[in-house]
Design a protein around this motif. Sequence first.
Motif, mmCIF file in Angstrom:
data_model
loop_
_atom_site.group_PDB
_atom_site.id
_atom_site.type_symbol
_atom_site.label_atom_id
_atom_site.label_comp_id
_atom_site.label_asym_id
_atom_site.label_seq_id
_atom_site.Cartn_x
_atom_site.Cartn_y
_atom_site.Cartn_z
ATOM 1 N N CYS A 1 0.849 -1.194 0.000
ATOM 2 C CA CYS A 1 0.000 0.000 0.000
ATOM 3 C C CYS A 1 0.888 1.249 0.000
ATOM 4 O O CYS A 1 2.034 1.219 0.428
ATOM 5 C CB CYS A 1 -0.854 0.063 1.259
ATOM 6 S SG CYS A 1 -1.810 -1.398 1.583
ATOM 7 N N CYS B 1 2.106 -9.645 4.771
ATOM 8 C CA CYS B 1 2.127 -8.594 3.750
ATOM 9 C C CYS B 1 3.435 -8.555 2.973
ATOM 10 O O CYS B 1 3.449 -8.540 1.752
ATOM 11 C CB CYS B 1 1.898 -7.234 4.396
ATOM 12 S SG CYS B 1 0.154 -6.853 4.604
ATOM 13 N N ASN C 1 3.487 -4.182 12.821
ATOM 14 C CA ASN C 1 2.435 -3.233 12.455
ATOM 15 C C ASN C 1 1.205 -3.469 13.325
ATOM 16 O O ASN C 1 0.108 -3.023 13.029
ATOM 17 C CB ASN C 1 2.115 -3.270 10.959
ATOM 18 C CG ASN C 1 1.799 -4.674 10.486
ATOM 19 O OD1 ASN C 1 1.418 -5.527 11.282
ATOM 20 N ND2 ASN C 1 1.929 -4.917 9.201
ATOM 21 N N LEU D 1 -3.130 1.337 6.136
ATOM 22 C CA LEU D 1 -4.397 0.658 5.911
ATOM 23 C C LEU D 1 -5.025 0.188 7.218
ATOM 24 O O LEU D 1 -6.195 0.435 7.489
ATOM 25 C CB LEU D 1 -4.180 -0.547 4.985
ATOM 26 C CG LEU D 1 -5.472 -1.255 4.625
ATOM 27 C CD1 LEU D 1 -5.963 -0.783 3.267
ATOM 28 C CD2 LEU D 1 -5.295 -2.758 4.634
HETATM 29 S S1 SF4 Z 1 -1.796 -3.528 4.735
HETATM 30 FE FE1 SF4 Z 1 -0.364 -2.335 5.911
HETATM 31 S S2 SF4 Z 1 1.458 -3.598 6.132
HETATM 32 FE FE2 SF4 Z 1 0.216 -4.448 4.478
HETATM 33 S S3 SF4 Z 1 1.031 -3.530 2.614
HETATM 34 FE FE3 SF4 Z 1 -0.683 -2.269 3.301
HETATM 35 S S4 SF4 Z 1 0.258 -0.698 4.566
HETATM 36 FE FE4 SF4 Z 1 1.755 -2.329 4.351
#
Ligand code: SF4
Lengths: 367, 392
Positions: free
Chosen positions: A44, A76, A156, A243
């Motif tokens: 993201c 991720c 995260n 996100l």
């Molecule tokens: S959901 Fe969160 S951790 Fe996963 S790619 Fe998106 S921003 Fe990165």
Amino acid sequence: MSQHVRFYQTGSFAVGNRLLPIQARTVQSDPTRSNSLTSGHRACRGCGEALGARYVLDAAMRATGGRLVTVNATGCLEVFSTPYPETSWRVPWLHSLFGNAPAVASGVAAALKVRDRGDIRVLGQGGDGGTVDIGFGALSGMFERGDDVLFVCYDNQGYMNTGVQRSGATPPAARTSTTQAVGSAPGNVFGQGKSAPLIAMAHEIPYVATATIADLHDLESKVERAMGLHGARYLHVLVPCPLGWGSEAAQTIRVARLAVQSGLFPVFEAERGNVTAVSPIRHRVHVEEYLRPQIRFRHLFEPTRRADVIDGLQAIADRNIRRFGLLPGRRHEATVCYHAAGRQQPGQQDRGLANRTPGVRGPAPAM
Amino acid sequence: MLSPIEGSRAVAETVARCRPQVVCAYPISPQTHIVENLSALVKSGRLAPCEFVNVESEFAAMSVAIGASATGARAYTATASQGLLYMAEALYNAAGLGLPIVMTVANRAIGAPINIWNDHSDAMSQRDCGWIQLYAEDNQAAADLHVIGFRLAEELSTPVMVCMDGFVLTHAVEAVDVPDQTTVDRFLPAYQPRQVLDPDAPVTIGAMVGPEAFTEVRYLAHANQLRVLDRMPELAHQFATTFDRDIDVLVSPYRCDDADTVVVALGSVLGTLKDTVDGLRADGMPVGVLGLTMFRPFPVAAIRTAVGPAKRIVVLERAFAAGVGGIVSADLAGVLPAGEREMYTVVAGLGGRPVTRDSLREMLAAAFSGRLAPLTFLDLDERLLRAEEVRS
Ligand code: SF4
Ligand SMILES: Cc1ncc(C[n+]2csc(CCOP(=O)(O)OP(=O)(O)O)c2C)c(N)n1
């Protein structure tokens, strides 16, 4: 190269790359860096984990002269970087499962040892779910055997890849898709919490550290320091997830910094179970400043301000600040060994939520 | 040279001569002796260079093997029963990644109720995970199949499970010719990984594959297993000339040529079966035995040839699928043209119950006279069943 001076990034107390001699600048400022995780992956916008992994791997590449093998848990980072037939990795990279990355890394280390390839080092990585929950047994096994692996947890604070569910590292009160902001105690429980770094320290391994993507010099120097050591090492990096946290993509680094400045995420280093260094908070903020930019905490402010919960979180932050001595010049409690960090000192008053909110057990988590 | 030796030790010594470089260990009966022996061999320096990794679970054991194999080391582990099931996720993974790990499964029942004795429920539960499955009839076969297993695994980049009956074989002292080092070295070259984690030529192993290619990946895995069937007879021939002894690698037919009834089975029960059949033959009953050494991939052509025109197939199952019945029977029914043939499933020896010649004779006599039910539990104790009914 191990770096002991602490630097502050533009936006806090700036000592930018430009003011430093070339060798002391961040790896990322070097156009000839290894670029281990190339651009074009599918994370993201503003993903803290992608940033963190990039810094960590490039720093590890620099520290090892490019002699590095990487093992990755499901999550991720794995999914966004390897959609067949593409790959974003320019390092030897192996993904096996969600819960086994530390053990797979142990296998890699064993193979390198027996094949007399001691020049090649191993870095395992996973999200907080893979590290703190499902892979925790494997991680502990790897620590206890002292396998020559640096394991990096990109925290995260949730299972982001499967749609933002709660993990063992999700903070109290946070809304996730399995801890909804409804009911009398909205969001995640105020429980005992689970501090992977403190548990890692209890294994008395050579090196444990926490870091965030808000302080790249610090993150990179910790990776380099870890790579300068042998045996099982652990690095826990806070990587905000726009996100899952509901923060602005452009605010990822700021949010990470606020986590540190509020005291909710203590940044420290430990060797063989003893805290050896902490990153002091230069500009302390109330936890509210950290909570406000995140939708996962919105229910603490709307429709009514939940002073009780916010105070509870502030108490956790205050406790971290005392425990780890995060405010320079203030006397802090015993931070020398992991035992002290997890227990009440005699006569010491617990200002955590436990004493305030009926029905809540035990001391509040450290991070 | 033949000398009396415990099955576990024979396997450990043989595995050591295959020069594994990483051995992972987690205890579970009746596999434990194998890794204990290997640990002693590594500690004493007799097996070197080798890393012996004591792990915290079977899931970790297979995971360490995965990491080691992908990094170019010959990797080995052993397990049984609950341990094999605890590994399940990693088993599919090792196969999917094409990693030539060799593992001994000392077959044992699965709980609940907990039972440490032998049957084939554990390996059968993992029959579709993509591993080659070989079943040893005796301890000589158990030892030899490991040597062939490593060779096959590494030639075709696929993991191999050597199944040997728990206790019945692992703890039995038999005369075994443990292959000597020089001969093993002649037969088994050093591990040449198909792809290896190496900073000098970085590869991404274990990428995510979406719907656009996943079927193709699985198709290729199937094709690779079929290559095993082609390759095995040639390897068996090489083995026979190198070690000066024969080995059955796909099927082992016994007095099947003119048999009108063929009993199909796997593992150590074959000895008892052959004995029983000799007796029945003496009484004029044309019975044969077909042992399946290889269960995955399923050696269809070899089975068809061996069974020939026999009009009655009795499958002696050492595991069963609750709600259906036979596991091996289902596979056989799928590949043997139906026609006039009668098929019987006999579940026997679960949780270590002895399979006796008397029971087998009685069961076969019933088959000959048309009295055998399509699905039979051998030696079912009706009194116990009634007692349980009363209790519930
Ligand atoms: S959901 Fe969160 S951790 Fe996963 S790619 Fe998106 S921003 Fe990165
Ligand atoms: C055994 C198993 N259970 C569940 C899953 C589904 N799964 C894949 S990724 C994931 C969450 C990953 O979370 P985390 O480790 O925190 O990494 P993140 O995606 O947040 O970076 C889950 C639950 C799985 N792959 N394997």
